[in-house]
Design an enzyme around this catalytic site. Structure first.
Site, PDB file in Angstrom:
ATOM      1  N   LYS A 140      69.000  32.232  50.827  1.00  0.00           N
ATOM      2  CA  LYS A 140      67.711  31.950  51.477  1.00  0.00           C
ATOM      3  C   LYS A 140      66.726  31.386  50.463  1.00  0.00           C
ATOM      4  O   LYS A 140      66.730  31.796  49.302  1.00  0.00           O
ATOM      5  CB  LYS A 140      67.147  33.225  52.095  1.00  0.00           C
ATOM      6  CG  LYS A 140      67.863  33.643  53.379  1.00  0.00           C
ATOM      7  CD  LYS A 140      67.182  34.830  53.999  1.00  0.00           C
ATOM      8  CE  LYS A 140      67.865  35.241  55.299  1.00  0.00           C
ATOM      9  NZ  LYS A 140      67.264  36.444  55.884  1.00  0.00           N
ATOM     10  N   HIS A 211      77.432  40.240  59.671  1.00  0.00           N
ATOM     11  CA  HIS A 211      76.489  40.913  58.773  1.00  0.00           C
ATOM     12  C   HIS A 211      76.910  42.354  58.480  1.00  0.00           C
ATOM     13  O   HIS A 211      76.497  42.935  57.479  1.00  0.00           O
ATOM     14  CB  HIS A 211      75.081  40.879  59.373  1.00  0.00           C
ATOM     15  CG  HIS A 211      74.028  40.481  58.396  1.00  0.00           C
ATOM     16  ND1 HIS A 211      73.996  39.243  57.774  1.00  0.00           N
ATOM     17  CD2 HIS A 211      72.965  41.162  57.892  1.00  0.00           C
ATOM     18  CE1 HIS A 211      72.961  39.186  56.959  1.00  0.00           C
ATOM     19  NE2 HIS A 211      72.321  40.330  57.005  1.00  0.00           N
ATOM     20  N   TYR A 246      69.464  50.231  52.086  1.00  0.00           N
ATOM     21  CA  TYR A 246      70.822  50.710  51.814  1.00  0.00           C
ATOM     22  C   TYR A 246      70.824  52.091  51.168  1.00  0.00           C
ATOM     23  O   TYR A 246      71.819  52.807  51.270  1.00  0.00           O
ATOM     24  CB  TYR A 246      71.580  49.688  50.958  1.00  0.00           C
ATOM     25  CG  TYR A 246      71.760  48.394  51.713  1.00  0.00           C
ATOM     26  CD1 TYR A 246      72.637  48.319  52.791  1.00  0.00           C
ATOM     27  CD2 TYR A 246      71.016  47.265  51.396  1.00  0.00           C
ATOM     28  CE1 TYR A 246      72.786  47.155  53.515  1.00  0.00           C
ATOM     29  CE2 TYR A 246      71.158  46.093  52.112  1.00  0.00           C
ATOM     30  CZ  TYR A 246      72.040  46.047  53.175  1.00  0.00           C
ATOM     31  OH  TYR A 246      72.175  44.895  53.901  1.00  0.00           O
TER      32      TYR A 246
END
Length: 265
Positions: A140, A211, A246
Site C-alpha cells: 500500500k 486475508h 494481532y
C-alpha cells in the site's frame, strides 16, 4: 428520515425545540432495536452534519449535537486458522494436476510471507530472489519491502516455476509469476474462487478469505515469540497500531488454550 419519523411520534414539528435529550432518546431507541454499533455511529454522523447545516442556514441557533459523542465501534477481530487447519488447507489442492501445483504454491507463499492478495498477483519474476530466500513486493502507498520466504514455500514455487508455468504460458510472454489457464496474469477473483474450493475440500467451516492467511501468518509468528515491530515490518504496516490487533488475537488464543487445558478453568 428515521429521525424525522421519530420526531413525528413525539409530535415535534420544529427543529428549534430539539434538545440533546431528544437526540439521546432517539439513539437509545436505535440501540433497543438492536441496531449494529456501526449503524448508530452512522446515525450520529448524519445528525451531526444535518444540525451543522441547520446552524449555518440560520434555522436554529444552538447545535444540540455538540454534546453528543458517537459510540465506539466494536472491535471485530479477524478470523484466524489454527496451525492444524492451515496444514489441512495447504494439503487440499490436488497436486496431481498442474493447476493444483500452482494453487499449492500460492497458498504456501501466502502463509509463508503474509502478503496481501493484491501483492501476490502482482509478483513478477524479477521480484523473486529464491536463492536468498527473499521476495520483493510493492505494498500500500507504493511502499517497497523485502519479505523472507521459507524453504517449503520456495520448494513449491520452484516446482510451479519449472514444471507448470511454462505449460500455462504456452507461446505467450508474461513477467507475472502466477498465471491462469489462459497464460495471463491471475486475478484476485481467481485466487478467491480457488481458495473457496480448497477450503471446502479441506473441510474447514470458518469463513476463510485470502486475508485469513495473512492474519494467520501474523498471529502464528507472534504466538511463537516474534517481536511486534518485526511483524509490522513483515506485513508492511505504516502504523504499528494496525499491527497491534494481532496481539489481541494472540491473547484470545492464550485464553482459549487456558480454558481448554487448565483443570480449574
Amino acid at each position: 428520515m428515521q429521525f424525522i419519523a421519530f420526531l413525528e411520534t413525539r409530535k415535534i414539528d420544529k427543529f428549534t425545540v430539539i434538545t440533546r435529550q431528544i437526540i439521546v432518546d432517539f439513539l437509545e431507541l436505535e440501540s433497543n432495536q438492536q441496531k449494529a454499533t456501526s449503524s448508530i455511529v452512522r446515525s450520529v454522523t448524519s445528525l451531526r452534519k444535518f444540525f451543522q447545516y441547520l446552524v449555518e442556514e440560520g434555522i436554529i441557533q444552538n447545535d444540540p449535537m455538540e454534546l453528543i459523542d458517537a459510540p465506539k465501534k466494536s472491535e471485530h477481530l479477524p478470523e484466524v486458522l489454527s496451525t492444524s487447519e492451515v496444514e489441512k488447507l495447504l494439503n487440499s489442492p490436488d497436486t496431481s494436476k498442474p493447476l493444483g501445483i500452482r494453487n499449492r504454491a500460492i497458498l504456501e507463499l501466502m502463509y509463508a510471507t503474509g502478503l496481501r492478495v493484491s501483492e501476490v498477483i502482482n509478483i513478477q519474476l524479477a521480484d523473486l530472489h529464491l536463492s536468498l530466500g527473499l521476495i520483493q513486493t510493492i505494498g500500500k502507498g507504493q511502499k517497497e519491502r523485502i519479505v523472507p520466504i521459507g524453504d517449503k514455500a520456495i520448494s513449491w514455487v520452484e516446482k510451479y516455476l519449472n514444471n507448470i508455468r511454462p505449460r500455462l504460458l504456452k507461446k505467450q510472454q508474461s513477467n507475472f509469476l502466477f498465471l491462469n489457464h489462459h497464460g495471463r496474469k491471475l486475478t484476485r477473483q481467481g485466487i478467491w474462487k480457488n481458495l473457496k474450493a480448497d477450503v471446502l475440500r479441506a473441510g474447514i467451516e470458518k469463513n476463510v478469505t485470502p486475508h485469513t492467511l495473512r492474519h494467520s501468518f501474523a498471529t502464528h509468528i507472534l504466538e511463537n515469540g516474534a517481536d511486534l515491530r518485526i511483524v509490522q515490518e513483515l506485513l508492511g504496516h505504516s502504523d504499528i497500531s494496525t499491527t497491534q490487533i494481532y496481539t489481541h488475537l494472540s491473547k484470545r488464543r492464550l485464553a482459549e488454550i487456558y480454558g481448554k487445558y487448565h483443570p480449574r478453568a
